[in-house]
Design a protein around this motif. Structure first.
Motif, PDB file in Angstrom:
ATOM      1  N   ARG A  27       0.839  -1.195   0.000  1.00 20.83           N
ATOM      2  CA  ARG A  27       0.000   0.000   0.000  1.00 20.83           C
ATOM      3  C   ARG A  27       0.877   1.249   0.000  1.00 20.83           C
ATOM      4  N   SER A  28       0.469   2.212  -0.808  1.00 20.72           N
ATOM      5  CA  SER A  28       1.127   3.517  -0.817  1.00 20.72           C
ATOM      6  C   SER A  28       0.041   4.583  -0.773  1.00 20.72           C
ATOM      7  N   SER A  29       0.438   5.827  -0.695  1.00 18.93           N
ATOM      8  CA  SER A  29      -0.540   6.908  -0.755  1.00 18.93           C
ATOM      9  C   SER A  29      -1.085   7.021  -2.177  1.00 18.93           C
ATOM     10  N   GLY A  30      -2.123   7.810  -2.360  1.00 19.37           N
ATOM     11  CA  GLY A  30      -2.737   7.949  -3.669  1.00 19.37           C
ATOM     12  C   GLY A  30      -1.788   8.574  -4.686  1.00 19.37           C
ATOM     13  N   LEU A  31      -1.911   8.157  -5.938  1.00 19.39           N
ATOM     14  CA  LEU A  31      -1.014   8.643  -6.996  1.00 19.39           C
ATOM     15  C   LEU A  31      -1.834   9.283  -8.110  1.00 19.39           C
ATOM     16  N   ASN A  32      -2.499  10.363  -7.787  1.00 15.90           N
ATOM     17  CA  ASN A  32      -3.362  11.038  -8.743  1.00 15.90           C
ATOM     18  C   ASN A  32      -2.538  12.023  -9.571  1.00 15.90           C
ATOM     19  N   PRO A  33      -2.404  11.798 -10.877  1.00 11.36           N
ATOM     20  CA  PRO A  33      -1.560  12.661 -11.715  1.00 11.36           C
ATOM     21  C   PRO A  33      -2.104  14.073 -11.909  1.00 11.36           C
ATOM     22  N   TYR A  34      -3.306  14.343 -11.446  1.00  4.51           N
ATOM     23  CA  TYR A  34      -3.802  15.716 -11.456  1.00  4.51           C
ATOM     24  C   TYR A  34      -3.114  16.542 -10.375  1.00  4.51           C
ATOM     25  N   PHE A  35      -2.657  15.856  -9.322  1.00  3.07           N
ATOM     26  CA  PHE A  35      -2.050  16.542  -8.194  1.00  3.07           C
ATOM     27  C   PHE A  35      -0.548  16.290  -8.066  1.00  3.07           C
ATOM     28  N   THR A  37       3.346  15.194  -9.887  1.00  3.09           N
ATOM     29  CA  THR A  37       4.183  15.125 -11.075  1.00  3.09           C
ATOM     30  C   THR A  37       4.814  13.734 -11.177  1.00  3.09           C
ATOM     31  N   GLU A  38       5.407  13.469 -12.316  1.00  3.90           N
ATOM     32  CA  GLU A  38       6.114  12.192 -12.511  1.00  3.90           C
ATOM     33  C   GLU A  38       7.191  12.002 -11.451  1.00  3.90           C
ATOM     34  N   LYS A  39       7.950  13.041 -11.188  1.00  5.15           N
ATOM     35  CA  LYS A  39       9.026  12.971 -10.193  1.00  5.15           C
ATOM     36  C   LYS A  39       8.481  12.687  -8.803  1.00  5.15           C
ATOM     37  N   GLN A  40       7.355  13.305  -8.457  1.00  7.51           N
ATOM     38  CA  GLN A  40       6.758  13.084  -7.130  1.00  7.51           C
ATOM     39  C   GLN A  40       6.257  11.658  -6.976  1.00  7.51           C
ATOM     40  N   ILE A  41       5.693  11.102  -8.036  1.00  5.79           N
ATOM     41  CA  ILE A  41       5.202   9.719  -7.985  1.00  5.79           C
ATOM     42  C   ILE A  41       6.361   8.756  -7.752  1.00  5.79           C
ATOM     43  N   VAL A  42       7.452   8.969  -8.461  1.00  6.05           N
ATOM     44  CA  VAL A  42       8.639   8.126  -8.283  1.00  6.05           C
ATOM     45  C   VAL A  42       9.119   8.187  -6.839  1.00  6.05           C
ATOM     46  N   LYS A  43       9.183   9.382  -6.299  1.00  2.05           N
ATOM     47  CA  LYS A  43       9.677   9.560  -4.918  1.00  2.05           C
ATOM     48  C   LYS A  43       8.754   8.869  -3.913  1.00  2.05           C
ATOM     49  N   ILE A  44       7.450   9.005  -4.091  1.00  2.00           N
ATOM     50  CA  ILE A  44       6.501   8.358  -3.191  1.00  2.00           C
ATOM     51  C   ILE A  44       6.695   6.842  -3.187  1.00  2.00           C
ATOM     52  N   LEU A  45       6.828   6.256  -4.360  1.00  2.00           N
ATOM     53  CA  LEU A  45       6.994   4.808  -4.451  1.00  2.00           C
ATOM     54  C   LEU A  45       8.323   4.354  -3.843  1.00  2.00           C
ATOM     55  N   GLN A  46       9.368   5.108  -4.090  1.00  2.00           N
ATOM     56  CA  GLN A  46      10.673   4.755  -3.521  1.00  2.00           C
ATOM     57  C   GLN A  46      10.633   4.811  -1.994  1.00  2.00           C
ATOM     58  N   ASP A  47       9.880   5.755  -1.462  1.00  2.00           N
ATOM     59  CA  ASP A  47       9.808   5.908  -0.006  1.00  2.00           C
ATOM     60  C   ASP A  47       8.837   4.927   0.650  1.00  2.00           C
ATOM     61  N   GLN A  48       7.737   4.607  -0.044  1.00  2.00           N
ATOM     62  CA  GLN A  48       6.651   3.877   0.611  1.00  2.00           C
ATOM     63  C   GLN A  48       6.581   2.388   0.270  1.00  2.00           C
ATOM     64  N   PHE A  66      -4.728   1.239 -12.417  1.00  2.00           N
ATOM     65  CA  PHE A  66      -6.028   1.896 -12.579  1.00  2.00           C
ATOM     66  C   PHE A  66      -6.119   2.984 -11.515  1.00  2.00           C
ATOM     67  N   GLY A  67      -6.241   4.234 -11.950  1.00  2.00           N
ATOM     68  CA  GLY A  67      -6.161   5.287 -10.965  1.00  2.00           C
ATOM     69  C   GLY A  67      -7.066   6.487 -11.182  1.00  2.00           C
ATOM     70  N   ALA A  68      -7.380   7.148 -10.077  1.00  2.00           N
ATOM     71  CA  ALA A  68      -8.106   8.418 -10.134  1.00  2.00           C
ATOM     72  C   ALA A  68      -7.235   9.434 -10.865  1.00  2.00           C
ATOM     73  N   GLY A  69      -7.843  10.240 -11.708  1.00  2.00           N
ATOM     74  CA  GLY A  69      -7.093  11.238 -12.460  1.00  2.00           C
ATOM     75  C   GLY A  69      -6.455  10.720 -13.724  1.00  2.00           C
ATOM     76  N   CYS A  70      -6.637   9.425 -14.007  1.00  2.00           N
ATOM     77  CA  CYS A  70      -6.008   8.815 -15.191  1.00  2.00           C
ATOM     78  C   CYS A  70      -7.012   8.676 -16.335  1.00  2.00           C
ATOM     79  N   SER A  71      -7.707   9.763 -16.628  1.00  2.00           N
ATOM     80  CA  SER A  71      -8.769   9.694 -17.631  1.00  2.00           C
ATOM     81  C   SER A  71      -8.381  10.269 -18.978  1.00  2.00           C
ATOM     82  N   SER A  72      -7.148  10.733 -19.122  1.00  2.00           N
ATOM     83  CA  SER A  72      -6.717  11.301 -20.398  1.00  2.00           C
ATOM     84  C   SER A  72      -5.303  10.823 -20.724  1.00  2.00           C
TER      85      SER A  72
END
Length: 283
Positions: A27-35, A37-48, A66-72
């Motif tokens: 489990r990690s925190s939410g990864l909504n690309p509306y909120f 960036t690519e760099k932030q997502i990488v950092k979250i996964l590396q940490d969590q 499958f994620g929230a904010g992944c509609s485009s």
């Protein structure tokens, strides 16, 4: 190895399928690309989820996110690029959380798939793909029946002095908040939707009170009227529900739907296990 992810605004459930073994969950925190960036997502996964990356990162062959904010397509790319940096040998598919929820609930059947978590949304699934609707406007313009909607109502009632006195005292003791703190979290800090939704826990604690019953009924009915009934043939199909709000207030939700002749299908908190079974059935 196949890795499946179900990501909302608050959290992401990960399930790793290893042949001839029990699946592993992370489990990690939410990864909504509306909120994020690519760099932030990488950092979250590396940490969590460092264990997932270090031990299995180079062995995973397929990832279905499958994620929230992944509609485009541009939002897909943010998540896909982030994942490809960490799982360099994997085929990566990124789709909306609505499609994932439809797979988990409807399977190959036609139906309405409703998401009631931190945010809310709905789509019609024709047995193969979801059809884009006019909903999913986010917590400022929409999110009827969501955790954010419940939290917003609680906070405004508290600040306006509309809560019953006993409940207001409970709320103050539970959170010790003032207007300045609330305004800072809502208007100046990131993830205001998640902050507001966090107060739904209190609503669950007082659900037996008339005050809570009225809020629950009003907000869920807003979702039914605005979302489900916007489909002219809603009565022909089952309406399935996914998310923490659907799970916590499932009894109230089912009663409200049945009173309005809405066929209720699955109500599940986390679609990840059903989603994995669907993915495996296609391979």
């Amino acid at each position: 190895m196949i890795l499946v992810a179900d990501s909302g605004s608050s959290k992401t459930d990960w399930l790793l399928h290893i042949p001839d073994q029990e699946p592993l969950d992370f489990r990690s925190s939410g990864l909504n690309p509306y909120f994020l960036t690519e760099k932030q997502i990488v950092k979250i996964l590396q940490d969590q989820v460092p264990g997932l990356i270090a031990k299995y990162g180079q062995s995973i062959q397929e990832i279905y996110f499958f994620g929230a904010g992944c509609s485009s397509p541009d939002r897909h790319e943010i998540v896909s690029n982030a994942l490809s940096q960490l799982f360099t040998k994997a085929y990566i598919s990124v789709d909306s959380d609505l499609l994932g929820s439809a797979y988990a609930t409807c399977g190959h059947e036609k139906g309405l798939c409703c998401v009631l978590g931190t945010g809310s949304n709905i789509s019609f699934f024709d047995g193969e793909e979801i059809h884009a609707g006019k909903h999913g406007l986010g917590f400022v313009l929409g999110d009827e029946g969501s955790g954010t909607s419940f939290g917003k109502r609680l906070i405004t009632d508290y600040l306006y002095g509309k809560m019953p006195e006993i409940i207001s005292e409970q709320f103050k003791e539970e959170y010790d908040l003032d207007k300045s703190t609330i305004m800072t979290n809502v208007y100046q800090k990131p993830n205001a939707n998640t902050y507001l939704a966090s107060f739904t826990r209190f609503l669950g604690q007082i659900r037996h009170t008339q005050y809570a019953k009225e809020i629950i009924s009003k907000n869920l009915n807003e979702f039914i009227e605005t979302n489900i009934k916007s489909y002219s043939e809603y009565h022909k199909y089952k309406s399935h529900f996914v998310g923490s709000i659907a799970d916590v207030f499932g009894e109230e939700l089912r009663a409200l739907c049945e009173a309005q002749h809405i066929k209720v299908g699955k109500i599940i908190k986390h679609p990840i296990n059903d989603l994995m079974q669907f993915i495996l059935s296609r391979n």
